[in-house]
Design a protein around this motif. Sequence first.
Motif, PDB file in Angstrom:
ATOM      1  N   ALA A   1      -8.592   5.750  -4.630  1.00 34.45           N
ATOM      2  CA  ALA A   1      -8.623   4.407  -5.361  1.00 34.45           C
ATOM      3  C   ALA A   1      -7.414   3.597  -4.988  1.00 34.45           C
ATOM      4  CB  ALA A   1      -9.039   5.175  -6.720  1.00 34.45           C
ATOM      5  N   THR A   2      -6.368   4.546  -5.496  1.00 38.57           N
ATOM      6  CA  THR A   2      -4.912   3.943  -4.928  1.00 38.57           C
ATOM      7  C   THR A   2      -4.694   2.647  -3.608  1.00 38.57           C
ATOM      8  OG1 THR A   2      -3.815   4.904  -5.696  1.00 38.57           O
ATOM      9  CG2 THR A   2      -2.137   3.777  -5.186  1.00 38.57           C
ATOM     10  N   LEU A   3      -5.198   3.446  -3.223  1.00 31.70           N
ATOM     11  CA  LEU A   3      -5.666   2.273  -1.654  1.00 31.70           C
ATOM     12  C   LEU A   3      -5.677   1.178  -1.319  1.00 31.70           C
ATOM     13  CD1 LEU A   3      -3.770   2.604   1.228  1.00 31.70           C
ATOM     14  CD2 LEU A   3      -5.254   4.194   2.026  1.00 31.70           C
TER      15      LEU A   3
ATOM     16  N   LEU B   1     -11.426  -4.026   4.469  1.00 27.68           N
ATOM     17  CA  LEU B   1     -10.189  -2.749   3.280  1.00 27.68           C
ATOM     18  C   LEU B   1     -10.998  -1.478   3.865  1.00 27.68           C
ATOM     19  CD1 LEU B   1     -11.093  -3.703  -0.377  1.00 27.68           C
ATOM     20  CD2 LEU B   1     -10.691  -1.664   0.819  1.00 27.68           C
ATOM     21  N   THR B   2      -9.903  -0.692   3.659  1.00 22.91           N
ATOM     22  CA  THR B   2      -9.605   0.324   4.399  1.00 22.91           C
ATOM     23  C   THR B   2      -9.049   1.565   4.154  1.00 22.91           C
ATOM     24  OG1 THR B   2     -10.072   2.047   6.380  1.00 22.91           O
ATOM     25  CG2 THR B   2      -8.732  -0.447   6.160  1.00 22.91           C
ATOM     26  N   CYS B   3      -9.848   2.595   3.122  1.00 26.28           N
ATOM     27  CA  CYS B   3      -8.794   3.762   2.026  1.00 26.28           C
ATOM     28  C   CYS B   3      -9.073   4.738   3.128  1.00 26.28           C
ATOM     29  CB  CYS B   3      -8.467   3.470   1.545  1.00 26.28           C
ATOM     30  SG  CYS B   3     -10.292   2.775   0.085  1.00 26.28           S
TER      31      CYS B   3
ATOM     32  N   GLU C   1       0.695  -1.299  -0.046  1.00 27.23           N
ATOM     33  CA  GLU C   1      -0.305   0.101   0.045  1.00 27.23           C
ATOM     34  C   GLU C   1       0.635   0.876  -0.487  1.00 27.23           C
ATOM     35  OE1 GLU C   1      -2.543  -2.973   1.914  1.00 27.23           O
ATOM     36  OE2 GLU C   1      -0.413  -2.128   1.373  1.00 27.23           O
ATOM     37  N   LEU C   2       2.493   1.255   0.682  1.00 32.17           N
ATOM     38  CA  LEU C   2       2.769   2.315   0.864  1.00 32.17           C
ATOM     39  C   LEU C   2       3.525   3.022  -0.210  1.00 32.17           C
ATOM     40  CD1 LEU C   2       4.156   1.179   4.120  1.00 32.17           C
ATOM     41  CD2 LEU C   2       3.028   3.048   4.114  1.00 32.17           C
ATOM     42  N   SER C   3       3.962   1.400  -0.949  1.00 31.73           N
ATOM     43  CA  SER C   3       4.291   2.108  -1.923  1.00 31.73           C
ATOM     44  C   SER C   3       3.350   2.066  -3.262  1.00 31.73           C
ATOM     45  CB  SER C   3       4.803   0.814  -2.793  1.00 31.73           C
ATOM     46  OG  SER C   3       5.346   0.406  -3.890  1.00 31.73           O
TER      47      SER C   3
ATOM     48  N   THR D   1       4.107   5.911  -5.152  1.00 35.15           N
ATOM     49  CA  THR D   1       3.876   6.213  -7.037  1.00 35.15           C
ATOM     50  C   THR D   1       2.972   6.897  -7.332  1.00 35.15           C
ATOM     51  OG1 THR D   1       4.229   3.370  -6.717  1.00 35.15           O
ATOM     52  CG2 THR D   1       3.948   5.080  -8.988  1.00 35.15           C
ATOM     53  N   LEU D   2       1.723   6.857  -7.119  1.00 34.44           N
ATOM     54  CA  LEU D   2       0.593   7.715  -7.233  1.00 34.44           C
ATOM     55  C   LEU D   2       1.328   9.328  -6.746  1.00 34.44           C
ATOM     56  CD1 LEU D   2      -2.461   8.283  -8.414  1.00 34.44           C
ATOM     57  CD2 LEU D   2      -2.868   8.574  -6.183  1.00 34.44           C
TER      58      LEU D   2
END
Length: 384
Positions: A238-240, A188-190, A19-21, A25-26
């Motif tokens: 959304a990325t997370l 599933l959390t963002c 997730e961190l990566s 990137t984003l």
Amino acid sequence: MEENASFIPLSDPDITFAELSAVETLLCSPQISNGQITEAFEHAFAAYLGRKYAVAVSSGTIGLLLALRALGIGPGHEVIASPYSFRETAHAISLAGARAVFADIDYWSGALVPAKAEERITANTRAIVAGNPNGHPAPWSELRAVAQRHQLLLLEDSTEAIGSSYKGELVGRFGDIAVFDFAQPLALTCGEGAMVVTDDIDIALGLRRHRAHRLDERSSVVVGSTAPYQAGMSDLTATLGLAQLKRLDEILERRRFVEQLYNAHMQSFEGIKPPYVGPDVVEVNWLLYLVHLGTRFTRSGRDAIIDDLRGAQVESTAYSQPLHLQQHYFDFGYRRGDFLVAEKIADRALALPFHTHLTNKQIEFIVETMKDASVNVGAGAAIY
């Protein structure tokens, strides 16, 4: 965030290097608002459930609101719902201008009872909103039968239940639309955000029209036909979410292991209702580890246990304040005593910390602390 080294929080997201990566990137890219990553998350989520369309939005409440708008449900209409819910998704019914008509719940599963929902149907009823409380699937076959008999829409609140399954199918596949939420303490959390899924292209298009307009639609004549809520999801969120979705099976497996540890320690606690899994339920992935105290406990006794846990640096919470007892619904004439099962359960339910970072030693400490607290309030004998 932990207050100190010994503090045990109610929830703690399962975030890894993946997730961190992805987020890093984003952040180094030229676009972090709603764009290609959000669309990729939508496609992946629809594929995960086996549904045709998924629309990313800012919250579960907004998701249901947009769905009601897309379905033409508003002033003068009634929507049947459960008063027993941790997340207040049902507030979307009021926001849409419709009237929430509550029906009572099943004592064991906490889900809306189909027969009780059917009793509340009137000429103004347009839909039934049923949830999967704390991850336990509702009786979807019976609810669908009621909806078909009365030509009503069946809307699924799956904000608490990702990964649970009923009769071999994942929750989120049973309603004309289904809403998922991605805030804490969901598996599933963002941070925030939600997803609405459907198999109806007209509903999907309506959801997108009410959600937001894209930059490339600024000159479109169609844009003027709908005033959107600007309720989209950013690519950052959304990325997370996409990274979490790819790890969802792993996250749920870890959470099930934590549940097993809890169950083992809870076996010696005689004053509580054992965890319940309905006959047609294949799998339950709990939102939180929910403890139903016995009838010898009072609501104030439950609250005293929460206070004792807090004093021992363990975060816990009541689950939940029934919707019909919240101030907003007093205006509709609801009062204590209207839904006795929901009130009985809510008065004696408390949620304990539930996340993948809990250790066996911590769980043992939590359960022992709760046992001691129950003795302090003068209850704890077997009563079920």
